[in-house]
Design a protein around this motif. Structure first.
Motif, PDB file in Angstrom:
ATOM      1  N   LEU A 270       0.823  -1.210   0.000  1.00 28.05           N
ATOM      2  CA  LEU A 270       0.000   0.000   0.000  1.00 28.05           C
ATOM      3  C   LEU A 270       0.857   1.261   0.000  1.00 28.05           C
ATOM      4  O   LEU A 270       0.493   2.267  -0.615  1.00 28.05           O
ATOM      5  CB  LEU A 270      -0.937  -0.009   1.213  1.00 28.05           C
TER       6      LEU A 270
ATOM      7  N   ASP B 285     -12.693  12.769   0.230  1.00 30.33           N
ATOM      8  CA  ASP B 285     -11.380  13.370   0.505  1.00 30.33           C
ATOM      9  C   ASP B 285     -11.376  13.992   1.895  1.00 30.33           C
ATOM     10  O   ASP B 285     -10.423  13.830   2.669  1.00 30.33           O
ATOM     11  CB  ASP B 285     -11.043  14.455  -0.522  1.00 30.33           C
TER      12      ASP B 285
ATOM     13  N   VAL C  69     -13.325  13.350   4.447  1.00 24.09           N
ATOM     14  CA  VAL C  69     -13.364  12.304   5.475  1.00 24.09           C
ATOM     15  C   VAL C  69     -11.973  11.719   5.678  1.00 24.09           C
ATOM     16  O   VAL C  69     -11.513  11.522   6.806  1.00 24.09           O
ATOM     17  CB  VAL C  69     -14.362  11.195   5.082  1.00 24.09           C
TER      18      VAL C  69
ATOM     19  N   ASN D 266      -9.825  11.746   9.264  1.00 17.37           N
ATOM     20  CA  ASN D 266      -9.414  10.515   9.930  1.00 17.37           C
ATOM     21  C   ASN D 266      -8.402   9.808   9.049  1.00 17.37           C
ATOM     22  O   ASN D 266      -8.784   9.009   8.200  1.00 17.37           O
ATOM     23  CB  ASN D 266     -10.657   9.657  10.173  1.00 17.37           C
TER      24      ASN D 266
ATOM     25  N   GLY E 207      -6.446   7.507   9.643  1.00 21.07           N
ATOM     26  CA  GLY E 207      -6.372   6.064   9.916  1.00 21.07           C
ATOM     27  C   GLY E 207      -4.990   5.494   9.710  1.00 21.07           C
ATOM     28  O   GLY E 207      -4.030   5.924  10.333  1.00 21.07           O
ATOM     29  N   TRP E 208      -4.880   4.559   8.837  1.00 19.85           N
ATOM     30  CA  TRP E 208      -3.610   4.025   8.389  1.00 19.85           C
ATOM     31  C   TRP E 208      -2.923   5.156   7.645  1.00 19.85           C
ATOM     32  O   TRP E 208      -3.485   6.213   7.450  1.00 19.85           O
ATOM     33  CB  TRP E 208      -3.921   2.851   7.457  1.00 19.85           C
TER      34      TRP E 208
ATOM     35  N   HIS F 102      -7.006   8.932  -1.666  1.00 16.91           N
ATOM     36  CA  HIS F 102      -8.214   8.581  -2.410  1.00 16.91           C
ATOM     37  C   HIS F 102      -7.864   7.880  -3.723  1.00 16.91           C
ATOM     38  O   HIS F 102      -8.427   6.838  -4.054  1.00 16.91           O
ATOM     39  CB  HIS F 102      -9.036   9.849  -2.678  1.00 16.91           C
TER      40      HIS F 102
ATOM     41  N   LEU G  85      -6.654   4.379  -3.079  1.00 14.64           N
ATOM     42  CA  LEU G  85      -7.777   3.507  -2.736  1.00 14.64           C
ATOM     43  C   LEU G  85      -8.596   3.145  -3.974  1.00 14.64           C
ATOM     44  O   LEU G  85      -8.983   1.986  -4.176  1.00 14.64           O
ATOM     45  CB  LEU G  85      -8.669   4.222  -1.709  1.00 14.64           C
TER      46      LEU G  85
END
Lengths: 216, 216
Positions: A136, A156, A158, A162, A164-165, A177, A180
DNA sequence: TCATCGCAGTTAGAGGCTCTAACTACAGCT
DNA sequence: AGCTGTAGTTAGAGCCTCTAACTGCGATGA
């Protein structure tokens, strides 16, 4: 084919031999998986093919599950190496998608071992998830734009709130984005193609994939 | 839950009973699959749960494979009904994607039985591929635009030259392209989400999916 | 150099599975 | 009321995973 163990690096002959046998077991295992799927993988059958009797293999793998885990690790390793090599050779997203597709087509069951149906309870060991993260991370680099790129869509935003990873990695929301989208679109085409669901439709999945990842 | 056999339509009591038992076997089978995956599905275990002894079930299913095929058929039927219902209620592509995602999340192993790892040799019987076609046909309708829409991309042109499947259906090349993109993007998000590959990334896959299918 | 100890490989076997064969007994039809 | 077909039984062959107990070789240390 990349294998987890650096086979010939064992210092004492005992370890060298062990590594060799483990590798041979895995070779037979991949053959069985390629021809009949992972559910048909049999330690017993492998032992017979290698001229030993059943339980001998338990010296090398604690059980069927551990063998499968080792195969999953090797598959991830092989994919990560492929992706990294393409990236280091300087690749576009379209070319990277094609490279990964070729990797998958060269041994569908190897791809499916990673991204196909998981066993409900299964949780991969940490060293394997680390390889997944490695993949990734490369994706993020390949999908990177200008570092101060502004969010363009609700998702974007969001992603920005957050992270996250990829919290540590220096990637803008649109970059995440794009990575993903790249990843999910790729998996979409590949999982359908490898499962044979695209064959009856009579077009070249490679063309669809190229356009899917061209406009992220 | 839609089942292949219209259970209570058997004329003579013999057939009624058969259909009932078949359905009960399938109920137990789905339970086992949901908790341990299809590889753990055991006719023997089902028989015991139903209070019979092993081979009795072979009166109802020719073997494990036939039972699994029946389950696959029921899964396809359920998905097709879900998709059709959404379409008849008048749905957008985004809403349809959400509906299908909910269907998948409600029983991940049921989704994976259809779109997950296939057994290398397996070829679905015709009546099952017919259900699959039925689903794709609805997709084409949902993705339909004006009938004289012109090709917009190289892939559109390819689709125009070789209409493969959907030869009979009245859909323009861009419509086919949209349906294909919708389908592959949906499968991409779902297959990764259901296999747990998106969980560690810490965002809502539903949001990503919505944006993925919003701009086809 | 030789004794020791550890490990590779063996067989036996428990317990699971799929599936076949042969048999019993009951339910529905004539 | 008797016949017949079918649901269910047990026995068993042949797979599988995995454990236990045993043998015998080869590497290593005194």
């Amino acid at each position: 084919m990349a294998t987890e163990s650096v086979t010939d690096a064992g210092r004492n002959p005992r370890e060298r031999y062990r590594a060799q046998v483990r590798d041979e077991v895995k070779r037979h295992a991949w053959e069985q998986i390629a021809t009949a799927g992972v559910s048909a993988l049999s330690l017993n059958a492998i032992a017979k093919e290698m001229g030993m009797s059943g339980p001998a293999l338990y010296r090398y793998f604690a059980g069927r599950d551990e063998l499968i885990t080792a195969l999953i690790r090797d598959a991830y390793r092989s994919l990560a190496d492929t992706v990294r090599a393409a990236h280091e050779a300087g690749t576009t997203v379209v070319a990277l998608a094609a490279v990964i597709r070729e990797w998958a087509l060269s041994d569908p069951q190897r791809y499916l071992l990673i991204y196909g149906t998981p066993v409900p309870g299964y949780h991969a060991p940490d060293d394997i998830t680390a390889i997944s993260d490695e993949i990734l991370a490369v994706l993020l680099e390949v999908c990177g734009g200008s570092p101060d790129e502004q969010p363009r869509s609700p998702f974007d935003v969001v992603l920005g709130l957050n992270r996250g990873w990829a919290g540590a990695l220096p990637a803008s929301s649109p970059t995440v984005h794009r990575a993903l989208s790249f990843w999910t679109r790729l998996q979409g085409v590949l999982s359908l193609e490898l499962a044979g669901h695209l064959t009856p439709l009579g077009f070249d999945p490679g063309l669809l994939l190229a356009e899917e990842v061209a406009d992220l």
